[in-house]
Design a protein around this motif. Structure first.
Motif, short mmCIF file in Angstrom:
data_model
loop_
_atom_site.label_atom_id
_atom_site.label_comp_id
_atom_site.label_asym_id
_atom_site.label_seq_id
_atom_site.Cartn_x
_atom_site.Cartn_y
_atom_site.Cartn_z
N VAL A 8 0.83 -1.20 0.00
CA VAL A 8 0.00 0.00 0.00
C VAL A 8 0.87 1.26 0.00
CG1 VAL A 8 -1.66 1.34 1.35
CG2 VAL A 8 -1.96 -1.12 1.10
N GLU A 9 1.96 1.23 0.76
CA GLU A 9 2.85 2.38 0.86
C GLU A 9 3.87 2.43 -0.28
OE1 GLU A 9 4.51 1.99 4.75
OE2 GLU A 9 2.72 2.81 5.74
N ASP A 10 3.79 1.48 -1.22
CA ASP A 10 4.69 1.42 -2.36
C ASP A 10 6.16 1.37 -1.93
OD1 ASP A 10 5.30 1.31 -5.10
OD2 ASP A 10 5.71 3.45 -5.16
N ARG A 11 6.44 0.54 -0.94
CA ARG A 11 7.82 0.30 -0.51
C ARG A 11 8.33 -0.98 -1.16
NH1 ARG A 11 7.85 -1.12 4.47
NH2 ARG A 11 5.74 -0.74 5.21
N ASN A 12 9.63 -1.04 -1.37
CA ASN A 12 10.23 -2.25 -1.94
C ASN A 12 9.97 -3.43 -1.02
OD1 ASN A 12 11.25 -0.87 -4.13
ND2 ASN A 12 13.23 -0.48 -3.17
N THR A 13 9.54 -4.53 -1.59
CA THR A 13 9.29 -5.73 -0.81
C THR A 13 10.06 -6.91 -1.39
OG1 THR A 13 7.31 -6.23 -2.14
CG2 THR A 13 6.98 -5.00 -0.09
N TYR A 14 10.69 -7.66 -0.51
CA TYR A 14 11.33 -8.92 -0.86
C TYR A 14 10.49 -9.99 -0.17
CZ TYR A 14 15.09 -5.81 -2.24
OH TYR A 14 15.82 -4.80 -2.82
N LEU A 15 9.59 -10.57 -0.90
CA LEU A 15 8.44 -11.28 -0.34
C LEU A 15 8.82 -12.32 0.71
CD1 LEU A 15 5.41 -11.52 -0.39
CD2 LEU A 15 5.61 -13.17 -2.24
#
Length: 244
Positions: free
Chosen positions: A71-78
Motif C-alpha cells: 500500500v505504501e509502495d515500498r520495496n518488498t522482498y516477499l
C-alpha cells in the motif's frame, strides 16, 4: 534454479515516477493490477505458514506487514519480509489473535442466540442490535489493530487505544474492506466448483490487502496525533527547597 529463487526474492514492480497519483478505488485497482502475482505468492506463503492453525495469527500479521508495504509502495522482498515479520510478531499476534478471536466468538454466539429468541419475543431485538453493533465494532477494531501492530511497535494498551480511536473516526473503510473480503468467499461458494482454486490463489492475500488499504489512512492519522506514540509523563515538579 535461479529463476525459482528470483521469483520469491526479487523486488516487486514499482510505480513510474511520472505517473499521476490516483486515489480511492482507482488506486486500489492500479496496485492490484501491478502486484497481482506478488499477491498470489503471498497467498501461498500464508497458507503454508498457517497450516498448523496455532500459527494463524502470526501468519496474518506477516501478511498484513507485506500488504502495508505494498500500500505504501515500498520495496518488498516477499519471502524475506514475510518470514521476518512472522517471527517478529509471532507472540504478540498470537496473544491478540486469541483475545480478539474470543471476543468475536462471544459476539457471534450472542447474535445467534438473540436472533433465535427474537423470533418469538420482540423484546430481544434490542440486545440483538447491541450484539450486532458490538461484534461489528470488534471486527473493525481487529482490522485497525493488526495494521497498527505491524506499522509501529507500541505497548499493548496504547495499541488498543489507537485501534479503538481509528475504529471510531473511520469505521466505514474497514467495514467496506471486510465486505469485500466476505464477497470473495461468497463468490467462491456461489461459483463452486469453477472457483475451487480461489482460496489457493488470492482469497486470503487479496482480502488482507483490502483491509490494509482500507484502514491505512486511519492508522496513519492516529499515529500522527500529538503524543499518540509517546508514553504519558507526569508534569515536572520543582523541588520544594528550590521554591523556598
Amino acid at each position: 534454479m535461479q529463476w525459482l529463487r528470483d521469483m520469491w526474492t526479487r523486488e516487486g514492480p514499482g510505480i513510474p515516477k511520472d505517473a499521476p497519483k490516483r486515489t480511492g478505488l482507482a488506486l486500489f485497482g492500479e496496485i492490484l493490477v501491478r502486484e497481482w502475482w506478488e499477491m498470489v505468492k503471498l497467498n501461498i506463503l500464508f497458507i503454508l505458514s498457517a497450516l498448523f492453525v496455532v500459527t494463524l495469527p502470526a501468519a496474518l500479521a506477516a501478511m498484513a506487514r507485506v500488504s502495508v508495504a505494498v500500500v505504501e509502495d515500498r520495496n518488498t522482498y516477499l519471502l524475506r519480509d514475510f518470514t521476518k515479520a512472522f517471527l517478529r510478531y509471532f507472540w504478540r499476534a498470537t496473544g491478540w489473535g486469541l483475545a480478539l478471536g474470543g471476543a468475536l466468538a462471544i459476539g457471534l454466539y450472542a447474535i445467534v442466540t438473540y436472533a433465535a429468541g427474537a423470533r418469538d419475543n420482540l423484546l430481544l431485538s434490542a440486545p440483538l442490535t447491541i450484539a450486532l453493533v458490538a461484534t461489528a465494532f470488534i471486527a473493525v477494531l481487529a482490522c485497525h489493530l493488526i495494521v497498527l501492530l505491524v506499522m509501529r511497535d507500541l505497548p499493548a494498551l496504547r495499541l488498543l487505544r489507537l485501534a479503538a480511536l481509528a475504529s471510531i473516526i473511520r469505521p466505514l473503510p474497514a467495514l467496506g474492506a471486510l465486505a469485500f473480503a466476505a464477497s470473495l468467499w461468497l463468490a467462491h461458494i456461489l461459483f463452486y466448483p469453477v472457483s475451487v482454486f480461489m482460496p489457493a490463489t488470492f482469497n486470503f492475500s487479496l482480502g488482507m490487502f483490502a483491509v490494509a488499504f482500507g484502514v491505512h489512512r486511519a492508522a496513519v492519522t492516529v499515529l500522527q496525533l500529538p503524543n499518540a506514540t509517546q508514553p504519558h509523563r507526569e508534569p515536572h515538579r520543582r523541588d520544594a527547597s528550590y521554591n523556598n
